[in-house]
Design a protein around this motif. Sequence first.
Motif, PDB file in Angstrom:
ATOM      1  N   GLU A  72      20.735  -5.444   9.867  1.00 30.25           N
ATOM      2  CA  GLU A  72      20.075  -6.659  10.349  1.00 30.25           C
ATOM      3  C   GLU A  72      18.889  -7.021   9.455  1.00 30.25           C
ATOM      4  O   GLU A  72      18.689  -8.173   9.084  1.00 30.25           O
ATOM      5  CB  GLU A  72      19.573  -6.433  11.776  1.00 30.25           C
ATOM      6  CG  GLU A  72      20.599  -6.665  12.836  1.00 30.25           C
ATOM      7  CD  GLU A  72      20.885  -8.138  13.032  1.00 30.25           C
ATOM      8  OE1 GLU A  72      20.012  -8.876  13.528  1.00 30.25           O
ATOM      9  OE2 GLU A  72      21.988  -8.571  12.671  1.00 30.25           O
ATOM     10  N   ARG A  73      18.108  -6.015   9.132  1.00 30.39           N
ATOM     11  CA  ARG A  73      16.910  -6.230   8.314  1.00 30.39           C
ATOM     12  C   ARG A  73      17.287  -6.638   6.896  1.00 30.39           C
ATOM     13  O   ARG A  73      16.674  -7.525   6.302  1.00 30.39           O
ATOM     14  CB  ARG A  73      16.097  -4.936   8.283  1.00 30.39           C
ATOM     15  CG  ARG A  73      14.736  -5.030   7.632  1.00 30.39           C
ATOM     16  CD  ARG A  73      13.752  -5.730   8.506  1.00 30.39           C
ATOM     17  NE  ARG A  73      12.390  -5.519   8.033  1.00 30.39           N
ATOM     18  CZ  ARG A  73      11.374  -6.292   8.363  1.00 30.39           C
ATOM     19  NH1 ARG A  73      11.557  -7.325   9.166  1.00 30.39           N
ATOM     20  NH2 ARG A  73      10.166  -6.033   7.908  1.00 30.39           N
ATOM     21  N   ALA A  74      18.297  -6.013   6.338  1.00 34.60           N
ATOM     22  CA  ALA A  74      18.716  -6.304   4.964  1.00 34.60           C
ATOM     23  C   ALA A  74      19.324  -7.697   4.846  1.00 34.60           C
ATOM     24  O   ALA A  74      19.100  -8.406   3.857  1.00 34.60           O
ATOM     25  CB  ALA A  74      19.711  -5.256   4.478  1.00 34.60           C
ATOM     26  N   MET A  75      20.084  -8.108   5.850  1.00 34.71           N
ATOM     27  CA  MET A  75      20.721  -9.420   5.798  1.00 34.71           C
ATOM     28  C   MET A  75      19.710 -10.541   5.989  1.00 34.71           C
ATOM     29  O   MET A  75      19.758 -11.567   5.313  1.00 34.71           O
ATOM     30  CB  MET A  75      21.817  -9.519   6.870  1.00 34.71           C
ATOM     31  CG  MET A  75      23.008  -8.628   6.616  1.00 34.71           C
ATOM     32  SD  MET A  75      24.430  -9.026   7.661  1.00 34.71           S
ATOM     33  CE  MET A  75      24.961 -10.588   6.936  1.00 34.71           C
ATOM     34  N   GLY A  76      18.776 -10.357   6.911  1.00 35.86           N
ATOM     35  CA  GLY A  76      17.794 -11.391   7.166  1.00 35.86           C
ATOM     36  C   GLY A  76      18.444 -12.671   7.669  1.00 35.86           C
ATOM     37  O   GLY A  76      19.571 -12.673   8.170  1.00 35.86           O
ATOM     38  N   GLU A  77      17.730 -13.772   7.513  1.00 36.28           N
ATOM     39  CA  GLU A  77      18.247 -15.067   7.942  1.00 36.28           C
ATOM     40  C   GLU A  77      19.240 -15.606   6.911  1.00 36.28           C
ATOM     41  O   GLU A  77      19.072 -15.396   5.710  1.00 36.28           O
ATOM     42  CB  GLU A  77      17.099 -16.060   8.100  1.00 36.28           C
ATOM     43  CG  GLU A  77      16.144 -15.721   9.230  1.00 36.28           C
ATOM     44  CD  GLU A  77      16.693 -16.112  10.587  1.00 36.28           C
ATOM     45  OE1 GLU A  77      17.683 -16.883  10.624  1.00 36.28           O
ATOM     46  OE2 GLU A  77      16.150 -15.637  11.602  1.00 36.28           O
ATOM     47  N   ARG A 115      31.026  -1.211  15.427  1.00 36.63           N
ATOM     48  CA  ARG A 115      29.591  -0.954  15.332  1.00 36.63           C
ATOM     49  C   ARG A 115      28.833  -2.007  16.123  1.00 36.63           C
ATOM     50  O   ARG A 115      29.384  -3.057  16.464  1.00 36.63           O
ATOM     51  CB  ARG A 115      29.153  -1.009  13.864  1.00 36.63           C
ATOM     52  CG  ARG A 115      29.512  -2.347  13.246  1.00 36.63           C
ATOM     53  CD  ARG A 115      29.452  -2.351  11.734  1.00 36.63           C
ATOM     54  NE  ARG A 115      30.031  -3.586  11.233  1.00 36.63           N
ATOM     55  CZ  ARG A 115      29.410  -4.768  11.236  1.00 36.63           C
ATOM     56  NH1 ARG A 115      28.172  -4.846  11.700  1.00 36.63           N
ATOM     57  NH2 ARG A 115      29.987  -5.848  10.787  1.00 36.63           N
ATOM     58  N   PRO A 116      27.557  -1.757  16.394  1.00 37.75           N
ATOM     59  CA  PRO A 116      26.739  -2.789  17.039  1.00 37.75           C
ATOM     60  C   PRO A 116      26.533  -3.967  16.081  1.00 37.75           C
ATOM     61  O   PRO A 116      26.377  -3.781  14.881  1.00 37.75           O
ATOM     62  CB  PRO A 116      25.408  -2.073  17.306  1.00 37.75           C
ATOM     63  CG  PRO A 116      25.706  -0.615  17.200  1.00 37.75           C
ATOM     64  CD  PRO A 116      26.831  -0.495  16.214  1.00 37.75           C
ATOM     65  N   VAL A 117      26.561  -5.177  16.621  1.00 35.37           N
ATOM     66  CA  VAL A 117      26.349  -6.386  15.826  1.00 35.37           C
ATOM     67  C   VAL A 117      25.128  -7.116  16.370  1.00 35.37           C
ATOM     68  O   VAL A 117      25.009  -7.332  17.577  1.00 35.37           O
ATOM     69  CB  VAL A 117      27.580  -7.306  15.870  1.00 35.37           C
ATOM     70  CG1 VAL A 117      27.300  -8.612  15.144  1.00 35.37           C
ATOM     71  CG2 VAL A 117      28.784  -6.608  15.259  1.00 35.37           C
ATOM     72  N   GLY A 118      24.231  -7.490  15.460  1.00 35.38           N
ATOM     73  CA  GLY A 118      22.984  -8.118  15.868  1.00 35.38           C
ATOM     74  C   GLY A 118      22.938  -9.609  15.590  1.00 35.38           C
ATOM     75  O   GLY A 118      23.882 -10.189  15.041  1.00 35.38           O
ATOM     76  N   PRO A 119      21.835 -10.247  15.959  1.00 37.21           N
ATOM     77  CA  PRO A 119      21.714 -11.700  15.837  1.00 37.21           C
ATOM     78  C   PRO A 119      21.758 -12.221  14.410  1.00 37.21           C
ATOM     79  O   PRO A 119      22.304 -13.298  14.170  1.00 37.21           O
ATOM     80  CB  PRO A 119      20.366 -12.005  16.499  1.00 37.21           C
ATOM     81  CG  PRO A 119      19.615 -10.701  16.480  1.00 37.21           C
ATOM     82  CD  PRO A 119      20.648  -9.650  16.601  1.00 37.21           C
ATOM     83  N   ASN A 120      21.192 -11.495  13.457  1.00 38.04           N
ATOM     84  CA  ASN A 120      21.214 -11.999  12.080  1.00 38.04           C
ATOM     85  C   ASN A 120      22.636 -12.105  11.546  1.00 38.04           C
ATOM     86  O   ASN A 120      22.999 -13.098  10.895  1.00 38.04           O
ATOM     87  CB  ASN A 120      20.379 -11.106  11.166  1.00 38.04           C
ATOM     88  CG  ASN A 120      18.891 -11.378  11.294  1.00 38.04           C
ATOM     89  OD1 ASN A 120      18.486 -12.371  11.893  1.00 38.04           O
ATOM     90  ND2 ASN A 120      18.072 -10.500  10.750  1.00 38.04           N
ATOM     91  N   GLU A 121      23.430 -11.087  11.811  1.00 35.59           N
ATOM     92  CA  GLU A 121      24.813 -11.117  11.331  1.00 35.59           C
ATOM     93  C   GLU A 121      25.571 -12.289  11.957  1.00 35.59           C
ATOM     94  O   GLU A 121      26.358 -12.969  11.284  1.00 35.59           O
ATOM     95  CB  GLU A 121      25.509  -9.794  11.648  1.00 35.59           C
ATOM     96  CG  GLU A 121      26.849  -9.630  10.953  1.00 35.59           C
ATOM     97  CD  GLU A 121      27.402  -8.226  11.043  1.00 35.59           C
ATOM     98  OE1 GLU A 121      28.547  -8.028  10.611  1.00 35.59           O
ATOM     99  OE2 GLU A 121      26.696  -7.323  11.552  1.00 35.59           O
ATOM    100  N   LEU A 122      25.324 -12.544  13.235  1.00 35.42           N
ATOM    101  CA  LEU A 122      25.974 -13.675  13.886  1.00 35.42           C
ATOM    102  C   LEU A 122      25.425 -15.010  13.381  1.00 35.42           C
ATOM    103  O   LEU A 122      26.157 -16.006  13.320  1.00 35.42           O
ATOM    104  CB  LEU A 122      25.807 -13.573  15.400  1.00 35.42           C
ATOM    105  CG  LEU A 122      26.572 -12.430  16.081  1.00 35.42           C
ATOM    106  CD1 LEU A 122      26.423 -12.512  17.592  1.00 35.42           C
ATOM    107  CD2 LEU A 122      28.047 -12.441  15.698  1.00 35.42           C
TER     108      LEU A 122
END
Length: 214
Positions: A72-77, A115-122
Amino acid sequence: MDFLWQENAGGRRGPKKALTLESIADAAIAVADAEGLAAVSMQRVAADVGFTKMALYRYLPGKAELVAVMLERAMGEPPVLSPEDWRAALTRWSEALISVFVGHPWAIEASTGSRPVGPNELRWMEAALAVLPGGLTGAERMDTIAVVAGLVRALVVQPAESGLITAITEHADRFPAISAALADMAVHGGQDQAFRFGLARLLDGLETLITQRV
């Protein structure tokens, strides 16, 4: 998965929030960038941030969740895309995604499997889907993003061309088709264009499909 969706999530127990998920993720990313994902552990990251392993468990259940926060942190917005030119928008999206994977090679492995998927990836998926033109079914729209992302991932892990040239130089007679292609590249150029070539052909096919339905 709640830990990925909480704003400014802190420890679940204890009187003081001495750490944040962001600081933990940054420390883990530094390890993975330098040594690979296998080097990341709760013990290693705890030591790097100056806390005990048990302190990290106040924030994350284990390594799988730590890796999810790292991704999540690496992908960012995602990049801001203009819907006026869907081809240019998907090209920009793909270039931004390839930058993430090139900058953090471990992210390829981290974004694979259940795996868990977070808001940034979505948000990245949402941004790409939002610029696709009409004429595609819901399944085709999702498949388009999957195929484009798959192209990016495949080319990031492709062997370096320098290694191919070294190998074929010593065994050119055994692989005449490869030798001929490399010889043509030496004269006419065009090397290191697999990403743009592949993406353009993929978008050509998509555009043809959409045009046929109008």
